[in-house]
Design an enzyme around this catalytic site. Structure first.
Site, PDB file in Angstrom:
ATOM      1  N   ARG A 162      40.556 -27.331 -23.924  1.00 34.53           N
ATOM      2  CA  ARG A 162      39.886 -27.576 -25.259  1.00 34.53           C
ATOM      3  C   ARG A 162      40.447 -27.262 -26.541  1.00 34.53           C
ATOM      4  NH1 ARG A 162      36.528 -29.864 -22.155  1.00 34.53           N
ATOM      5  NH2 ARG A 162      34.446 -29.364 -21.932  1.00 34.53           N
ATOM      6  N   GLU A 221      39.193 -33.595 -32.694  1.00 32.76           N
ATOM      7  CA  GLU A 221      38.886 -34.688 -32.114  1.00 32.76           C
ATOM      8  C   GLU A 221      37.559 -35.433 -32.718  1.00 32.76           C
ATOM      9  OE1 GLU A 221      38.177 -34.455 -27.515  1.00 32.76           O
ATOM     10  OE2 GLU A 221      39.945 -32.948 -27.410  1.00 32.76           O
ATOM     11  N   HIS A 266      41.928 -37.211 -24.476  1.00 33.67           N
ATOM     12  CA  HIS A 266      40.770 -36.507 -23.679  1.00 33.67           C
ATOM     13  C   HIS A 266      40.502 -37.003 -22.391  1.00 33.67           C
ATOM     14  CE1 HIS A 266      37.734 -33.178 -24.147  1.00 33.67           C
ATOM     15  NE2 HIS A 266      37.730 -33.266 -22.908  1.00 33.67           N
TER      16      HIS A 266
END
Length: 325
Positions: free
Chosen positions: A232, A261, A279
């Site tokens: 993450r 993001e 991702h």
């Protein structure tokens, strides 16, 4: 039973027509949207939400008959579990779907950096042909210490692959005391930072892990190390990472996830020693299909009153008891 599927607005997980009504004996109805209306939320008995769909208190307040929410991810950092619990709504993720794919992606990034493929590709595009055309040193896998921060399913899958290639592996995980396969040595975070040539992150994003990789952590790392994040983005302080790149502590950062993001800062996008992927580490045709199948299976089990191991708020009271019926 009415099940509402909230797809990501960023990248659709659900294909057109994928959840068209099936056989007549089907005991539930499915509806797919990327922008849930009040009406859709109010009539849903269960809600499945994909990555980047934020389940906050304001959204939960619009769920009038919902009994269960399944986040089709491993992490729950986008979910207000407390708000769901207050309303008697069970909350679950889907476990470790895609762990093998994330491990393969991380291994590919590590090898990309270790074998200086970025340098070589740029050199040959410019007309060169010399194996000396790279920065830093090239180590054999057997001479490289791989440090895994977090040792769950993904990290273990990566450790198996790395061990087969000869890497010396250490890990830090406050919930894991030893490696059952005896291929990685457990230690403190501080010791890992000091000895690892490559550090790969495999932690969930929580209040405890947010910005865990800060200036203090980067300052303890070996100069010239390689940094990989397929977990993450919020675990890493982006500004601290950029400072570590500038100082030479980090020789290359390979990131599938970033704090900002889906719009990474230009400083990361343009940095010559940063490689970004969108991702995508979880993805294969198989893992995507498994993710969706597991999310639906988990939802049906919850709505049918069956035990589901991945529920995170099993002690939340019923909707009726809280007065939300």
């Amino acid at each position: 039973m009415n099940i509402l599927i909230i797809d990501s607005q960023r990248v659709n997980y659900v294909g057109p027509g994928e959840y068209v009504s099936g056989a007549e004996q089907q005991s539930y109805s499915l509806e797919v949207t990327s922008q849930a209306s009040d009406e859709q939320l109010s009539r849903a008995d269960g809600i499945i939400a994909f990555h980047s769909v934020v389940i906050d208190a304001s959204l939960v307040a619009r769920m009038h008959r919902c009994r269960a929410l399944v986040k089709a991810t491993i992490g729950l950092d986008e979910v207000d579990v407390e708000a769901l619990s207050a309303k008697g709504i069970l909350c679950s993720n889907i476990g470790s779907v895609g762990a093998e794919e994330v491990a393969e992606h991380a291994m590919a990034l590590i090898l990309f950096a270790q074998r200086k493929l970025f340098d070589y590709a740029r050199h040959t595009r410019q007309g060169g042909w010399s194996w000396r055309a790279h920065t830093g040193e090239i180590k054999a896998c057997g001479d490289t210490v791989l440090g895994l921060v977090g040792y769950g399913a993904t990290a273990r899958a990566l450790a198996r692959r790395a061990a087969a290639m000869g890497y010396r592996i250490c890990f830090y995980d406050p919930w894991v005391e030893r490696c059952a396969e005896d291929i990685a040595q457990c230690g403190t975070l501080e010791s890992l930072l000091e000895v690892a040539d490559v550090i790969s992150l495999h932690l969930p994003l929580t209040n405890d892990t947010e910005n865990l990789l800060s200036d203090a952590c980067f300052s303890r790392m070996k100069r010239g190390m390689t940094f990989v994040n397929t977990a993450r983005g919020g675990i890493v302080d982006t500004k601290a990472l950029l400072r570590a790149l500038q100082s030479g502590v980090v020789s290359m950062a390979l990131l599938d996830v970033v704090q900002e993001e889906p719009a990474p800062p230009q400083a990361l996008l343009e940095h010559e020693r940063v490689l970004l992927t969108p991702h995508a580490a979880f993805y294969s045709e198989r893992s995507l299909a498994q993710l969706k199948a597991d999310a639906l299976e988990t939802m049906l089990s919850l709505l049918n009153g069956e035990h589901v191991k991945s529920v995170v708020n099993t002690d939340c009271v019923s909707v009726e008891a809280k007065g939300y019926a």
